[in-house]
Design a protein around this motif. Structure first.
Motif, PDB file in Angstrom:
ATOM      1  N   PHE A  43      -7.818  -8.069  -2.094  1.00 27.76           N
ATOM      2  CA  PHE A  43      -8.586  -6.827  -2.217  1.00 27.76           C
ATOM      3  C   PHE A  43      -7.642  -5.628  -2.358  1.00 27.76           C
ATOM      4  O   PHE A  43      -7.890  -4.720  -3.150  1.00 27.76           O
ATOM      5  CB  PHE A  43      -9.475  -6.650  -0.991  1.00 27.76           C
ATOM      6  N   ASN A  44      -6.530  -5.644  -1.590  1.00 24.01           N
ATOM      7  CA  ASN A  44      -5.530  -4.577  -1.727  1.00 24.01           C
ATOM      8  C   ASN A  44      -4.911  -4.593  -3.124  1.00 24.01           C
ATOM      9  O   ASN A  44      -4.650  -3.553  -3.723  1.00 24.01           O
ATOM     10  CB  ASN A  44      -4.434  -4.735  -0.680  1.00 24.01           C
ATOM     11  N   ARG A  45      -4.668  -5.818  -3.639  1.00 25.68           N
ATOM     12  CA  ARG A  45      -4.119  -5.912  -4.991  1.00 25.68           C
ATOM     13  C   ARG A  45      -5.101  -5.356  -6.018  1.00 25.68           C
ATOM     14  O   ARG A  45      -4.712  -4.702  -6.986  1.00 25.68           O
ATOM     15  CB  ARG A  45      -3.777  -7.368  -5.312  1.00 25.68           C
ATOM     16  N   ALA A  46      -6.403  -5.600  -5.794  1.00 29.21           N
ATOM     17  CA  ALA A  46      -7.423  -5.086  -6.716  1.00 29.21           C
ATOM     18  C   ALA A  46      -7.360  -3.564  -6.795  1.00 29.21           C
ATOM     19  O   ALA A  46      -7.452  -2.981  -7.882  1.00 29.21           O
ATOM     20  CB  ALA A  46      -8.807  -5.533  -6.263  1.00 29.21           C
ATOM     21  N   ASN A  47      -7.174  -2.913  -5.658  1.00 28.07           N
ATOM     22  CA  ASN A  47      -7.074  -1.448  -5.654  1.00 28.07           C
ATOM     23  C   ASN A  47      -5.874  -0.970  -6.462  1.00 28.07           C
ATOM     24  O   ASN A  47      -5.954   0.023  -7.197  1.00 28.07           O
ATOM     25  CB  ASN A  47      -6.978  -0.935  -4.219  1.00 28.07           C
ATOM     26  N   LEU A  48      -4.740  -1.680  -6.309  1.00 26.39           N
ATOM     27  CA  LEU A  48      -3.542  -1.318  -7.082  1.00 26.39           C
ATOM     28  C   LEU A  48      -3.778  -1.532  -8.571  1.00 26.39           C
ATOM     29  O   LEU A  48      -3.389  -0.701  -9.403  1.00 26.39           O
ATOM     30  CB  LEU A  48      -2.347  -2.159  -6.607  1.00 26.39           C
ATOM     31  N   LEU A  49      -4.429  -2.647  -8.935  1.00 27.03           N
ATOM     32  CA  LEU A  49      -4.697  -2.948 -10.357  1.00 27.03           C
ATOM     33  C   LEU A  49      -5.649  -1.924 -10.962  1.00 27.03           C
ATOM     34  O   LEU A  49      -5.496  -1.533 -12.122  1.00 27.03           O
ATOM     35  CB  LEU A  49      -5.276  -4.362 -10.476  1.00 27.03           C
ATOM     36  N   LEU A  90       0.831  -1.211   0.000  1.00 25.67           N
ATOM     37  CA  LEU A  90       0.000   0.000   0.000  1.00 25.67           C
ATOM     38  C   LEU A  90       0.862   1.257   0.000  1.00 25.67           C
ATOM     39  O   LEU A  90       0.563   2.234  -0.700  1.00 25.67           O
ATOM     40  CB  LEU A  90      -0.922   0.004   1.220  1.00 25.67           C
ATOM     41  N   VAL A  91       1.931   1.231   0.778  1.00 19.48           N
ATOM     42  CA  VAL A  91       2.843   2.384   0.834  1.00 19.48           C
ATOM     43  C   VAL A  91       3.515   2.590  -0.523  1.00 19.48           C
ATOM     44  O   VAL A  91       3.604   3.715  -1.034  1.00 19.48           O
ATOM     45  CB  VAL A  91       3.912   2.173   1.923  1.00 19.48           C
ATOM     46  N   LEU A  92       3.989   1.494  -1.127  1.00 18.17           N
ATOM     47  CA  LEU A  92       4.645   1.590  -2.440  1.00 18.17           C
ATOM     48  C   LEU A  92       3.673   2.134  -3.490  1.00 18.17           C
ATOM     49  O   LEU A  92       4.065   2.908  -4.371  1.00 18.17           O
ATOM     50  CB  LEU A  92       5.169   0.217  -2.861  1.00 18.17           C
ATOM     51  N   GLY A  93       2.400   1.730  -3.391  1.00 11.25           N
ATOM     52  CA  GLY A  93       1.395   2.256  -4.314  1.00 11.25           C
ATOM     53  C   GLY A  93       1.235   3.760  -4.171  1.00 11.25           C
ATOM     54  O   GLY A  93       1.145   4.491  -5.159  1.00 11.25           O
ATOM     55  N   GLU A  94       1.204   4.240  -2.899  1.00 10.72           N
ATOM     56  CA  GLU A  94       1.085   5.679  -2.662  1.00 10.72           C
ATOM     57  C   GLU A  94       2.303   6.437  -3.194  1.00 10.72           C
ATOM     58  O   GLU A  94       2.200   7.601  -3.576  1.00 10.72           O
ATOM     59  CB  GLU A  94       0.918   5.953  -1.173  1.00 10.72           C
ATOM     60  N   LEU A  95       3.464   5.779  -3.208  1.00 10.73           N
ATOM     61  CA  LEU A  95       4.688   6.405  -3.716  1.00 10.73           C
ATOM     62  C   LEU A  95       4.832   6.256  -5.229  1.00 10.73           C
ATOM     63  O   LEU A  95       5.839   6.679  -5.798  1.00 10.73           O
ATOM     64  CB  LEU A  95       5.915   5.783  -3.020  1.00 10.73           C
ATOM     65  N   GLY A  96       3.829   5.644  -5.875  1.00 14.06           N
ATOM     66  CA  GLY A  96       3.858   5.501  -7.332  1.00 14.06           C
ATOM     67  C   GLY A  96       4.704   4.342  -7.820  1.00 14.06           C
ATOM     68  O   GLY A  96       4.909   4.186  -9.026  1.00 14.06           O
ATOM     69  N   ARG A  97       5.160   3.490  -6.917  1.00  9.89           N
ATOM     70  CA  ARG A  97       6.002   2.343  -7.301  1.00  9.89           C
ATOM     71  C   ARG A  97       5.104   1.112  -7.463  1.00  9.89           C
ATOM     72  O   ARG A  97       5.156   0.157  -6.702  1.00  9.89           O
ATOM     73  CB  ARG A  97       7.081   2.121  -6.246  1.00  9.89           C
ATOM     74  N   TYR A  98       4.226   1.159  -8.493  1.00 10.11           N
ATOM     75  CA  TYR A  98       3.205   0.130  -8.650  1.00 10.11           C
ATOM     76  C   TYR A  98       3.786  -1.240  -8.968  1.00 10.11           C
ATOM     77  O   TYR A  98       3.283  -2.260  -8.494  1.00 10.11           O
ATOM     78  CB  TYR A  98       2.217   0.552  -9.749  1.00 10.11           C
ATOM     79  N   LYS A  99       4.843  -1.300  -9.767  1.00  3.25           N
ATOM     80  CA  LYS A  99       5.438  -2.590 -10.117  1.00  3.25           C
ATOM     81  C   LYS A  99       5.928  -3.295  -8.854  1.00  3.25           C
ATOM     82  O   LYS A  99       5.637  -4.486  -8.629  1.00  3.25           O
ATOM     83  CB  LYS A  99       6.598  -2.390 -11.095  1.00  3.25           C
ATOM     84  N   ASP A 100       6.666  -2.565  -8.003  1.00  3.59           N
ATOM     85  CA  ASP A 100       7.148  -3.143  -6.749  1.00  3.59           C
ATOM     86  C   ASP A 100       5.986  -3.532  -5.835  1.00  3.59           C
ATOM     87  O   ASP A 100       6.023  -4.568  -5.161  1.00  3.59           O
ATOM     88  CB  ASP A 100       8.051  -2.148  -6.019  1.00  3.59           C
ATOM     89  N   ALA A 101       4.937  -2.688  -5.837  1.00  2.00           N
ATOM     90  CA  ALA A 101       3.780  -2.948  -4.981  1.00  2.00           C
ATOM     91  C   ALA A 101       3.079  -4.243  -5.390  1.00  2.00           C
ATOM     92  O   ALA A 101       2.725  -5.069  -4.551  1.00  2.00           O
ATOM     93  CB  ALA A 101       2.805  -1.774  -5.042  1.00  2.00           C
ATOM     94  N   ILE A 102       2.878  -4.436  -6.708  1.00  4.84           N
ATOM     95  CA  ILE A 102       2.207  -5.649  -7.198  1.00  4.84           C
ATOM     96  C   ILE A 102       3.045  -6.885  -6.891  1.00  4.84           C
ATOM     97  O   ILE A 102       2.523  -7.914  -6.443  1.00  4.84           O
ATOM     98  CB  ILE A 102       1.955  -5.542  -8.725  1.00  4.84           C
ATOM     99  N   GLU A 103       4.362  -6.807  -7.109  1.00  2.00           N
ATOM    100  CA  GLU A 103       5.236  -7.953  -6.820  1.00  2.00           C
ATOM    101  C   GLU A 103       5.148  -8.345  -5.347  1.00  2.00           C
ATOM    102  O   GLU A 103       5.110  -9.532  -5.001  1.00  2.00           O
ATOM    103  CB  GLU A 103       6.690  -7.599  -7.171  1.00  2.00           C
ATOM    104  N   LEU A 104       5.106  -7.338  -4.470  1.00  2.00           N
ATOM    105  CA  LEU A 104       5.077  -7.603  -3.031  1.00  2.00           C
ATOM    106  C   LEU A 104       3.735  -8.184  -2.587  1.00  2.00           C
ATOM    107  O   LEU A 104       3.686  -9.137  -1.793  1.00  2.00           O
ATOM    108  CB  LEU A 104       5.373  -6.304  -2.269  1.00  2.00           C
ATOM    109  N   ILE A 105       2.623  -7.637  -3.100  1.00  2.12           N
ATOM    110  CA  ILE A 105       1.307  -8.147  -2.693  1.00  2.12           C
ATOM    111  C   ILE A 105       1.104  -9.560  -3.221  1.00  2.12           C
ATOM    112  O   ILE A 105       0.454 -10.398  -2.592  1.00  2.12           O
ATOM    113  CB  ILE A 105       0.179  -7.200  -3.151  1.00  2.12           C
ATOM    114  N   ASP A 106       1.699  -9.874  -4.398  1.00  2.00           N
ATOM    115  CA  ASP A 106       1.642 -11.254  -4.926  1.00  2.00           C
ATOM    116  C   ASP A 106       2.349 -12.213  -3.976  1.00  2.00           C
ATOM    117  O   ASP A 106       1.873 -13.325  -3.715  1.00  2.00           O
ATOM    118  CB  ASP A 106       2.281 -11.321  -6.317  1.00  2.00           C
TER     119      ASP A 106
END
Length: 642
Positions: free
Chosen positions: A220-226, A184-200
């Motif tokens: 559900f958190n991954r859905a928000n990022l996607l 969630l933090v990485l998503g807020e920082l715009g680092r979506y690729k890292d965020a998706i890898e981590l939530i996976d």
């Protein structure tokens, strides 16, 4: 063209939706059943808690009990008892664990600052106990609080630290929480690729641990990022997974999923499906209200029907929206008031604990004092007997010789120190006092030989007077410093008008060799009184002013001011002089003599500031300096107010 498998998924989901519309009541029953299971387990633990006799067993039962009832109002009491027991038993692991859980309780009550303090306390205890799992959870919780505060860089730092601890002990459960929060933090920082890898990774771990509820949270958190990335099909799959789990196990999560599906359908232009999902959410909401998610649905549906031109249904959802907002407002008010109550209770408990600790400390002190007196009497009695017997033995002579030797060694060190002082004084007398006296002697010889005219004689008088004035200050410093080194100084404290003392010394220094046309300003308010030795205060001020004169040029300002600091008076001498090199600042008030030439190459002995520091300390004060080379200096000293 829509892919065939997508159509199949849509059909399946519509079928599930149809079944849910028919079988709402069984869902409610399942959720109630889940609550019943928790209640039964909590009741069983409560009975065991009442039957447990030892503190150690009670602590472990309490730690399990609070985990089951952590959302209830009664949890606070048991958390505090568990923490006190852990503290009593010095079980820092369980103490940190329960403090962490209490922090979660406060977080749910929106007492974020109190929660953060508890997490930090838990971290400190965990570090002391060395329990890496608990250290990781403490860091994780602190990271979550910084995420709520929107301090995302700080939050990421704590999450990364927590990850290292979880990985070191291979704590899969901790890593599941860590990866989910960090994504969630990485998503807020715009680092979506890292965020998706981590939530996976979090989802894989939680699936391995068979923690289905936590898997759904991560999905559900991954859905928000996607959704943020515009990958709607994959996001929809994750949302449906949460819905299917929620419809069986947790009504709240089912409604949360429907809220996100309504949002997604509107984004993809599938308005009819958005309407169906909103209607299903409404039916579930009637069974078990979830106002926050329904507010989001009502807002979207209000806008959808408004855009369609159906003002009647738009108005309907506007009214529903207002009703839920009022409910949320009331709930927030209740939570806020409950939070205030909890905060007040905590403060009262802390006060009682402090009071109890003081009473216990006082009792212990009395006990220790009594034991100390008894022990002292016993020691004195034994010592008396031993000394009486030892007087008859030869060993007493050896002991006396040993003591005499130690005394001689101490006297030797003191004599060496005094000898060093003597050498320094003689050096100063030989060099710094000799010059002006030679000048005066030479002038007297010239007068006796009639070699000077009247005009020449008068021109030499100010120079000799200035040199002798400087020698007066130096000689006074030498005499006082020598006396302090040899015999110590006696302080006679009186109430002193500081402005008057400062003005007196300014006028005195106008006639010294250090004065070069500078402007000295006495900015101390009238009737500013301090409690000190008058003569010593004069020497302090005179030394600091002459030091300022030494390192300034013509027309430079020297300002003497003051301000009050609690029960003390701070006197400040600021100048526009050459300043002090950073490397020399530490040498100014040291034990060694240190001096640098003035702006007219005036020589110093270094004794002035050493003496000044000693006199300030003798008068229960402190002295310090601030300076920037090339931009002047400011000396401060602090003494008691009258």
């Amino acid at each position: 063209m829509i892919p065939e498998n997508t159509l199949t998924n849509k059909s399946y989901r519509l079928f599930v939706l149809f079944l849910c519309l028919i079988f709402i009541i069984p869902t409610h029953y399942s959720y109630s059943r889940q609550e019943e299971i928790h209640k039964v387990k909590a009741d069983s633990l409560y009975k065991l808690y009442r039957q447990t006799k030892t503190d150690s067993s009670r602590l472990y039962v309490l730690s399990e009990l609070v985990q089951e009832i952590h959302y209830s109002d009664t949890a606070l009491k048991y958390y505090q008892e568990a923490i006190e027991l852990a503290k009593l038993l010095q079980n820092k692991h369980l103490q940190a664990q329960n403090i962490n859980r209490l922090g979660v309780y406060y977080r749910n009550m929106n007492l974020h600052e109190e929660a953060l303090k508890l997490y930090e306390e838990a971290l400190e205890l965990s570090l002391e106990s060395g329990n890496q799992t608990q250290i990781g959870h403490s860091l994780n919780n602190i990271g979550q609080m910084y995420y709520y505060k929107e301090y995302f860089d700080e939050a990421l730092s704590y999450y990364e630290q927590a990850r290292k601890y979880f990985e070191e002990v291979n704590d899969k459960n901790g890593l599941g929480y860590n990866f989910t929060g960090m994504s969630l933090v990485l998503g807020e920082l715009g680092r979506y690729k890292d965020a998706i890898e981590l939530i996976d990774k979090a989802i894989i771990i939680r699936e391995e641990l068979k923690e289905i509820r936590q898997v759904m949270v991560s999905k559900f958190n991954r859905a928000n990022l996607l959704i943020d990335l515009g990958i709607y099909d994959e996001a929809e799959n994750d949302i449906w997974a949460l819905y299917e789990y929620g419809i069986v196990n947790d009504n709240v999560r089912a409604i949360n999923a429907l809220s996100k599906l309504v949002e997604l359908m509107v984004k993809t232009g599938e308005r009819e499906e958005a309407i169906k999902y909103a209607e299903l959410a409404q039916k579930l909401h009637e069974e078990k209200p979830v106002s926050q998610s329904m507010i989001e649905i009502y807002q979207i549906m209000n806008q959808v029907y408004f855009n369609m031109g159906d003002l009647e249904k738009s108005k309907k959802y506007q009214n529903l929206l207002q009703i839920e907002r009022n409910i949320i407002k009331n709930e927030k008010t209740k939570i806020y008031l409950a939070g205030l109550t909890i905060k007040n209770q905590k403060e009262q408990i802390d006060f009682l604990n402090r009071e109890k600790a003081l009473v216990e400390q006082n009792e212990r002190f009395k006990l220790y004092l009594t034991l100390g007196l008894i022990l002292s009497l016993l020691i004195i009695s034994i010592a008396y007997i031993l000394v009486f017997r030892a007087l008859k033995r030869e060993k007493i002579n050896l002991l006396q010789l040993s003591e005499s030797k130690k005394e001689i060694e101490l006297n030797k060190e003191e004599l060496q120190r005094l000898n060093h002082v003597k050498d320094k004084i003689f050096s100063i007398l030989a060099h710094d006092l000799k010059g002006p006296l030679n000048s005066l002697s030479g002038l007297v010889n010239l007068i006796q030989e009639d070699s000077l005219t009247k005009e020449e004689f008068e021109s030499y008088i100010p120079i000799i007077a200035e040199n002798l004035g400087n020698n007066n200050i130096l000689l006074e410093n030498i005499l006082i410093w020598s006396r302090s080194q040899m015999n110590g100084l006696e302080v006679t404290n009186v109430d002193i008008d500081v402005r008057v003392i400062v003005q007196k010394n300014i006028e005195y220094l106008y006639h010294s060799g250090y004065f070069k046309g500078q402007v000295m300003i006495n900015d101390i308010p009238e009737h500013t009184f301090a409690r000190a030795d008058k003569n010593m205060l004069e020497i302090i001020i005179r030394n600091l002013l002459s030091n300022a004169l030494k390192f300034t040029k013509k027309n430079d300002q020297i300002v003497i001011s003051s301000y009050k600091k609690e029960d003390n008076l701070v006197i400040k001498i600021s100048d526009e002089g050459v300043g002090i090199l950073r490397k020399n600042l530490e040498k100014l008030f040291g034990n060694e003599f240190f001096s640098t030439p003035g702006t007219h190459q005036e020589r110093g002995t270094g004794i002035g500031l050493i003496l000044t520091k000693e006199l300030v300390q003798i008068n229960k004060g402190t002295i310090w300096v601030e300076s920037e080379y090339g931009a002047g200096s400011t000396f401060y000293f602090e003494i008691p107010l009258a």
